[in-house]
Structures are given as C-alpha cells and as structure tokens.
Write a protein that holds these residues in place. Structure first.
Motif, PDB file in Angstrom:
ATOM      1  N   MET A  60      22.878  34.704  33.589  1.00 33.79           N
ATOM      2  CA  MET A  60      23.556  35.903  34.086  1.00 33.79           C
ATOM      3  C   MET A  60      24.956  35.579  34.616  1.00 33.79           C
ATOM      4  O   MET A  60      25.880  36.376  34.440  1.00 33.79           O
ATOM      5  CB  MET A  60      22.714  36.595  35.167  1.00 33.79           C
ATOM      6  N   LEU A  61      25.127  34.420  35.219  1.00 39.02           N
ATOM      7  CA  LEU A  61      26.458  34.017  35.667  1.00 39.02           C
ATOM      8  C   LEU A  61      27.329  33.629  34.475  1.00 39.02           C
ATOM      9  O   LEU A  61      28.526  33.929  34.439  1.00 39.02           O
ATOM     10  CB  LEU A  61      26.352  32.859  36.655  1.00 39.02           C
ATOM     11  N   GLY A  62      26.727  32.975  33.494  1.00 39.22           N
ATOM     12  CA  GLY A  62      27.459  32.587  32.293  1.00 39.22           C
ATOM     13  C   GLY A  62      27.942  33.783  31.494  1.00 39.22           C
ATOM     14  O   GLY A  62      29.017  33.738  30.880  1.00 39.22           O
ATOM     15  N   VAL A  63      27.184  34.848  31.502  1.00 39.50           N
ATOM     16  CA  VAL A  63      27.591  36.074  30.810  1.00 39.50           C
ATOM     17  C   VAL A  63      28.882  36.606  31.437  1.00 39.50           C
ATOM     18  O   VAL A  63      29.794  37.038  30.727  1.00 39.50           O
ATOM     19  CB  VAL A  63      26.458  37.124  30.848  1.00 39.50           C
ATOM     20  N   ALA A  64      28.978  36.547  32.754  1.00 36.72           N
ATOM     21  CA  ALA A  64      30.202  37.002  33.424  1.00 36.72           C
ATOM     22  C   ALA A  64      31.397  36.144  32.992  1.00 36.72           C
ATOM     23  O   ALA A  64      32.491  36.669  32.762  1.00 36.72           O
ATOM     24  CB  ALA A  64      30.025  36.949  34.941  1.00 36.72           C
ATOM     25  N   LEU A  65      31.189  34.849  32.859  1.00 36.56           N
ATOM     26  CA  LEU A  65      32.272  33.970  32.403  1.00 36.56           C
ATOM     27  C   LEU A  65      32.679  34.299  30.969  1.00 36.56           C
ATOM     28  O   LEU A  65      33.865  34.271  30.627  1.00 36.56           O
ATOM     29  CB  LEU A  65      31.839  32.505  32.512  1.00 36.56           C
ATOM     30  N   ALA A  66      31.705  34.617  30.138  1.00 35.68           N
ATOM     31  CA  ALA A  66      32.012  34.987  28.749  1.00 35.68           C
ATOM     32  C   ALA A  66      32.805  36.290  28.694  1.00 35.68           C
ATOM     33  O   ALA A  66      33.768  36.407  27.931  1.00 35.68           O
ATOM     34  CB  ALA A  66      30.723  35.110  27.940  1.00 35.68           C
ATOM     35  N   PHE A  67      32.423  37.256  29.509  1.00 36.32           N
ATOM     36  CA  PHE A  67      33.173  38.510  29.556  1.00 36.32           C
ATOM     37  C   PHE A  67      34.604  38.271  30.022  1.00 36.32           C
ATOM     38  O   PHE A  67      35.534  38.900  29.531  1.00 36.32           O
ATOM     39  CB  PHE A  67      32.499  39.533  30.476  1.00 36.32           C
ATOM     40  N   ARG A  68      34.788  37.362  30.963  1.00 36.85           N
ATOM     41  CA  ARG A  68      36.134  37.092  31.477  1.00 36.85           C
ATOM     42  C   ARG A  68      37.035  36.516  30.389  1.00 36.85           C
ATOM     43  O   ARG A  68      38.231  36.751  30.369  1.00 36.85           O
ATOM     44  CB  ARG A  68      36.069  36.131  32.671  1.00 36.85           C
ATOM     45  N   VAL A  98      31.214  48.934  27.146  1.00 39.59           N
ATOM     46  CA  VAL A  98      30.748  47.769  27.900  1.00 39.59           C
ATOM     47  C   VAL A  98      30.608  48.094  29.380  1.00 39.59           C
ATOM     48  O   VAL A  98      29.611  47.738  30.012  1.00 39.59           O
ATOM     49  CB  VAL A  98      31.694  46.564  27.673  1.00 39.59           C
ATOM     50  N   VAL A  99      31.601  48.769  29.953  1.00 39.01           N
ATOM     51  CA  VAL A  99      31.543  49.138  31.368  1.00 39.01           C
ATOM     52  C   VAL A  99      30.350  50.067  31.624  1.00 39.01           C
ATOM     53  O   VAL A  99      29.648  49.923  32.622  1.00 39.01           O
ATOM     54  CB  VAL A  99      32.872  49.759  31.836  1.00 39.01           C
ATOM     55  N   GLY A 100      30.115  50.999  30.725  1.00 36.78           N
ATOM     56  CA  GLY A 100      28.954  51.879  30.862  1.00 36.78           C
ATOM     57  C   GLY A 100      27.646  51.105  30.835  1.00 36.78           C
ATOM     58  O   GLY A 100      26.764  51.321  31.675  1.00 36.78           O
ATOM     59  N   PHE A 101      27.537  50.173  29.901  1.00 37.03           N
ATOM     60  CA  PHE A 101      26.317  49.363  29.814  1.00 37.03           C
ATOM     61  C   PHE A 101      26.150  48.501  31.067  1.00 37.03           C
ATOM     62  O   PHE A 101      25.057  48.417  31.632  1.00 37.03           O
ATOM     63  CB  PHE A 101      26.341  48.483  28.565  1.00 37.03           C
ATOM     64  N   LEU A 102      27.229  47.843  31.501  1.00 39.76           N
ATOM     65  CA  LEU A 102      27.123  46.978  32.680  1.00 39.76           C
ATOM     66  C   LEU A 102      26.833  47.792  33.942  1.00 39.76           C
ATOM     67  O   LEU A 102      26.087  47.337  34.822  1.00 39.76           O
ATOM     68  CB  LEU A 102      28.402  46.159  32.847  1.00 39.76           C
ATOM     69  N   GLY A 103      27.404  48.979  34.037  1.00 35.81           N
ATOM     70  CA  GLY A 103      27.083  49.856  35.165  1.00 35.81           C
ATOM     71  C   GLY A 103      25.610  50.236  35.169  1.00 35.81           C
ATOM     72  O   GLY A 103      24.956  50.238  36.220  1.00 35.81           O
ATOM     73  N   PHE A 104      25.076  50.553  33.991  1.00 42.66           N
ATOM     74  CA  PHE A 104      23.653  50.864  33.870  1.00 42.66           C
ATOM     75  C   PHE A 104      22.804  49.650  34.241  1.00 42.66           C
ATOM     76  O   PHE A 104      21.817  49.769  34.969  1.00 42.66           O
ATOM     77  CB  PHE A 104      23.345  51.324  32.441  1.00 42.66           C
ATOM     78  N   ALA A 145      34.842  40.938  35.708  1.00 37.17           N
ATOM     79  CA  ALA A 145      35.450  40.091  34.675  1.00 37.17           C
ATOM     80  C   ALA A 145      35.990  40.928  33.520  1.00 37.17           C
ATOM     81  O   ALA A 145      37.078  40.669  33.001  1.00 37.17           O
ATOM     82  CB  ALA A 145      34.433  39.074  34.178  1.00 37.17           C
ATOM     83  N   THR A 146      35.238  41.923  33.116  1.00 34.92           N
ATOM     84  CA  THR A 146      35.659  42.795  32.022  1.00 34.92           C
ATOM     85  C   THR A 146      36.926  43.553  32.392  1.00 34.92           C
ATOM     86  O   THR A 146      37.866  43.636  31.600  1.00 34.92           O
ATOM     87  CB  THR A 146      34.538  43.790  31.658  1.00 34.92           C
ATOM     88  N   LEU A 147      36.953  44.089  33.586  1.00 36.40           N
ATOM     89  CA  LEU A 147      38.134  44.834  34.033  1.00 36.40           C
ATOM     90  C   LEU A 147      39.342  43.911  34.199  1.00 36.40           C
ATOM     91  O   LEU A 147      40.471  44.301  33.875  1.00 36.40           O
ATOM     92  CB  LEU A 147      37.825  45.590  35.316  1.00 36.40           C
ATOM     93  N   ALA A 148      39.122  42.694  34.672  1.00 40.20           N
ATOM     94  CA  ALA A 148      40.224  41.731  34.799  1.00 40.20           C
ATOM     95  C   ALA A 148      40.769  41.353  33.426  1.00 40.20           C
ATOM     96  O   ALA A 148      41.989  41.260  33.235  1.00 40.20           O
ATOM     97  CB  ALA A 148      39.743  40.486  35.545  1.00 40.20           C
ATOM     98  N   TYR A 149      39.887  41.155  32.462  1.00 42.38           N
ATOM     99  CA  TYR A 149      40.320  40.832  31.099  1.00 42.38           C
ATOM    100  C   TYR A 149      41.115  41.986  30.503  1.00 42.38           C
ATOM    101  O   TYR A 149      42.161  41.795  29.907  1.00 42.38           O
ATOM    102  CB  TYR A 149      39.096  40.524  30.239  1.00 42.38           C
TER     103      TYR A 149
END
Length: 162
Positions: A60-68, A98-104, A145-149
């Motif tokens: 789950m932490l690695g997924v955040a790094l991938a999104f970044r 993606v934001v919708g999915f991550l929010g869900f 991470a997604t929003l920063a990217y």
C-alpha cells in the motif's frame, strides 16, 4: 509552492524508507519461520502473521510511490497520438477517475478499519485494524501523490521507433 515541494519530497522519502523496512522485516520474519519450522522443529506463531501484515503495508505504501512517479496514471499510446491540448485533457480525465477510485478506497478502508477494530490477531496480540489501516493510509498517500504529480504540469512521452 516551494513548501509543498519540500513536503512532497520528504514524505516520498519517508514512505520509501518505511516500505523498504517493512519488506526487509517480512523477509526476515519469513526466513525465521522457515528456520523455526524445518531446522528448529518448533514453528513460530507470530512470524507468518507479521510477514503478511508487513507485506500488505509495504504494497500500500509502494502504490503511493508508484502514483507519485506517474507509473499508474499513464495511457501512453493514446497520449502520444493526441495533440498536446487533447493529451492534457486525457490526463485530466484519467486523474479524475483515479482520484475518484482512491477517494472510494479511502472511504471503504476507513469503514473496514473501524468495523474490525475489536478483532485481534491472536498470534501477534494486536488488533487486526492495524493491518486494515494500510488501506486508508495508502489511499490517502496515493491521493496526495497523484495530485502532486498532476500539479507538476503536462508531460510528453515519446516512443522511439526503429
């Protein structure tokens, strides 16, 4: 904006170190489990549960790094075929999905973590909600991470042909 960049880099570095530490602890606990079971002939009760929990957290932490890094946001083939303005619109559409999915995922993760708060993992003597907490934490970090990217602006990916 500079402060956000510092927070982003610091948070990414911290998440990376924690994920790496969790993977190393999973390897060590898995190795200990094999050693205890087959060499010492006295299986460990805690190592399997720890290995599983630490791998869940690391993923789950690695997924955040991938999104970044934008690794999970690209539609490269279509993106490269479009003009720059339409390519940026595609990036916005993908971002919204993606934001919708991550929010869900964040919402569901919070609900599940709360729902299982009284269940314990007997082998570790801790609440299973600590494992489920990886879902909303990973989703929240991935959202950031997604929003920063996305805030970095448009990119062009060029595929070289031979």
């Amino acid at each position: 904006m500079r402060v956000l960049g510092l927070i982003d880099r610091g948070l990414s570095r911290l998440v990376s170190w924690v994920a790496q530490g969790l993977l190393w602890s999973a390897v060590a606990a898995g190795f200990y489990q094999v050693l205890a079971r087959f060499i010492l002939e006295s299986p460990s009760a805690w190592s399997e549960a720890w290995t599983r929990a630490s791998i869940i957290w690391a993923v789950m932490l690695g997924v955040a790094l991938a999104f970044r890094q934008g690794a999970m946001l690209s539609v490269d083939l279509l993106h490269n075929l479009l003009a720059p303005r339409r390519a940026r619109m595609l990036e916005h559409v993908v971002l919204l999905i993606v934001v919708g999915f991550l929010g869900f995922l964040l919402w569901i993760g919070i609900e599940m973590t709360w729902r299982v708060r009284f269940q314990t993992m007997p082998s570790l003597g801790a609440s299973i909600s600590w494992v489920y907490l990886a879902i909303p934490v990973g989703a929240a970090l991935s959202l950031f991470a997604t929003l920063a990217y996305w805030a970095e602006g448009p990119r062009r990916v060029h595929i070289e042909t031979v």
